[in-house]
Design an enzyme around this catalytic site. Sequence first.
Site, PDB file in Angstrom:
ATOM      1  N   THR A 223       0.841  -1.034   0.146  1.00  0.00           N
ATOM      2  CA  THR A 223       0.122  -0.329   0.289  1.00  0.00           C
ATOM      3  C   THR A 223       1.383   0.967   0.042  1.00  0.00           C
ATOM      4  O   THR A 223       2.343   1.210   0.409  1.00  0.00           O
ATOM      5  CB  THR A 223      -0.952  -0.100   1.134  1.00  0.00           C
ATOM      6  OG1 THR A 223      -2.208  -1.170   1.581  1.00  0.00           O
ATOM      7  CG2 THR A 223      -1.587   0.947   1.607  1.00  0.00           C
ATOM      8  N   VAL A 252     -13.906  -3.199   2.179  1.00  0.00           N
ATOM      9  CA  VAL A 252     -13.426  -1.958   1.964  1.00  0.00           C
ATOM     10  C   VAL A 252     -11.795  -1.411   3.074  1.00  0.00           C
ATOM     11  O   VAL A 252     -13.048  -2.131   4.496  1.00  0.00           O
ATOM     12  CB  VAL A 252     -13.508  -0.829   1.629  1.00  0.00           C
ATOM     13  CG1 VAL A 252     -13.084   0.257   1.938  1.00  0.00           C
ATOM     14  CG2 VAL A 252     -14.274  -1.088   0.747  1.00  0.00           C
ATOM     15  N   GLY A 253     -11.149  -1.529   3.542  1.00  0.00           N
ATOM     16  CA  GLY A 253     -10.461  -1.448   3.926  1.00  0.00           C
ATOM     17  C   GLY A 253      -9.554  -0.059   4.200  1.00  0.00           C
ATOM     18  O   GLY A 253     -11.206   0.474   4.563  1.00  0.00           O
TER      19      GLY A 253
HETATM   20  N1  ASP Z   1      -4.274  -1.193   5.141  1.00  0.00           N
HETATM   21  C1  ASP Z   1      -4.349  -1.899   3.403  1.00  0.00           C
HETATM   22  C2  ASP Z   1      -6.237  -2.864   3.669  1.00  0.00           C
HETATM   23  O1  ASP Z   1      -6.257  -2.620   4.838  1.00  0.00           O
HETATM   24  C3  ASP Z   1      -4.129  -2.887   3.545  1.00  0.00           C
HETATM   25  C4  ASP Z   1      -2.205  -2.481   3.436  1.00  0.00           C
HETATM   26  O2  ASP Z   1      -2.168  -1.228   4.179  1.00  0.00           O
HETATM   27  O3  ASP Z   1      -1.140  -3.067   3.172  1.00  0.00           O
HETATM   28  O4  ASP Z   1      -6.691  -2.388   2.780  1.00  0.00           O
END
Ligand code: ASP
Length: 359
Positions: A223, A252-253
Site C-alpha cells: 500500500t 473495504v479497508g
Molecule cells: N491498509 C490496507 C487495507 O487494509 C492494506 C495495507 O496497508 O497493507 O486495505
Amino acid sequence: MRKVILTAIVMGLVGAASFAQSTDVAARGDRPDWALVVHGGAGVIERGAMTPEREAQYRAAMARSLEIGSNVLGEGGSSIDAIEAVIRAFEDDELFNAGRGAVFTAAGRNELDSSIMDGATLNAGAVAGVTSVRHPISLARAVMERSRHVMLQGAGAETFAVEQGLEISPASHFFTERRWVSMERALGRMGLPVPSRPDGAPDPEPVDHGMIERDAREHRFGTVGVVALDRAGNIAAGTSTGGTTAKRWGRVGDSPILGAGTYANNASCGVSATGTGEYFIRLTIASRICALVEFGGVDLQEAADQVIQNELTALQGDGGIVALTPEGDIAWSFNTPGMYRAQLTSGGDPIVSIYGDED
Ligand code: ASP
C-alpha cells in the site's frame, strides 16, 4: 481457537519487530520550506528475506518517490499536487499494491481504494472498490474537487471517472503473476476455489517473488501513502491500495476511510497508514494521532507511538503510519518488522529505509 492462533501470529509479528524511529526537524532548529514523507507498505519485511535485487528495486522506487515529490514542492507546487504525482507513479509500479500490481480479491479481481485530504480546507475525496481506473488517487482528487460528495464506490465511482475523462484500463493492466500466485496460495490456505484468470491476463508463468524464503505471512506489502507540506504551509495526505489479498464480499479497508487510513489538518498533522485495515478503522488511527497532537499537546512522534505501539498492538493489529506537522516535524511508527518508507525536507538529505533497525 481461531482467536488464539491469530493472537499467536500477531504477537509473533510484533515480537519480531523493532520499533519506531523519526527525524525531528524542528529539534534541529530549522523549519523547512517543504517536507515529504512516504510509505510503501508495512509487514513482515525481514532482513535477508528479500533477494538483494528486489531490495534494491524497492529502495530505488522509494528514492524516486522523493524525487518526484520534491520536484513539485521545490518549485512551489501544492502539497495536493505532490501527493497526486507521487502516488500516480506508485500506481504504475508493479512492486506496490496500488494500481498495477494490486493484490487480488478471492474472486480474482483488483478492487482499488484510495483517498486524499487537504489539511488547509479539510476537503477530501475517496473511492473504494474501483476496478478499471488506472489512477485511483486522481479519481479521489476528482471526487474532492469536482463532485459534491466525499466518497464514491464501485460502479458509480467508475461512471464518475469516465465522466471526468480519467484514464480507464482493462483488468489485464492491473494483473501481475506475483500477486495472482499470492492470491492462489491464500485461497489454498482458506480452502476456497481459485477463480479463472481475468480476460486478457497473460498465460501462467513461473514467478520470481524476490523472496529468499517465502512464508504464509508474505501476503500484502505495498500500500502506498504520502504526506506533504508545501511552501504555503499546507499539509495534505493521500493513500492508495489494492487492500488485502483474497479479500471477500466487497471488503473495504482503512485506506479510503478518512480519519482511519488518511487524514490531514493544518491545525495538527497529516497521516497516511498501512496495515490490516480492520484495526485501523476501529481505532480511527490517522485522526486519533492528529487529535493527540492538537488537543493532548503531545509531540508528533509520541502521539504516533502511543497509537501504533500501544493501542494498535494492544488490539493485536499490525501496521504503521507516516506523519508530518505544519512545522515540518516528521514521524513514522510501525509494529511490524519493516515498512518501506522515505522522507525528505528542503535542505535535508533523503532517508530511505525498509527494516525496523534502520533510521
Ligand atoms: N491498509 C490496507 C487495507 O487494509 C492494506 C495495507 O496497508 O497493507 O486495505
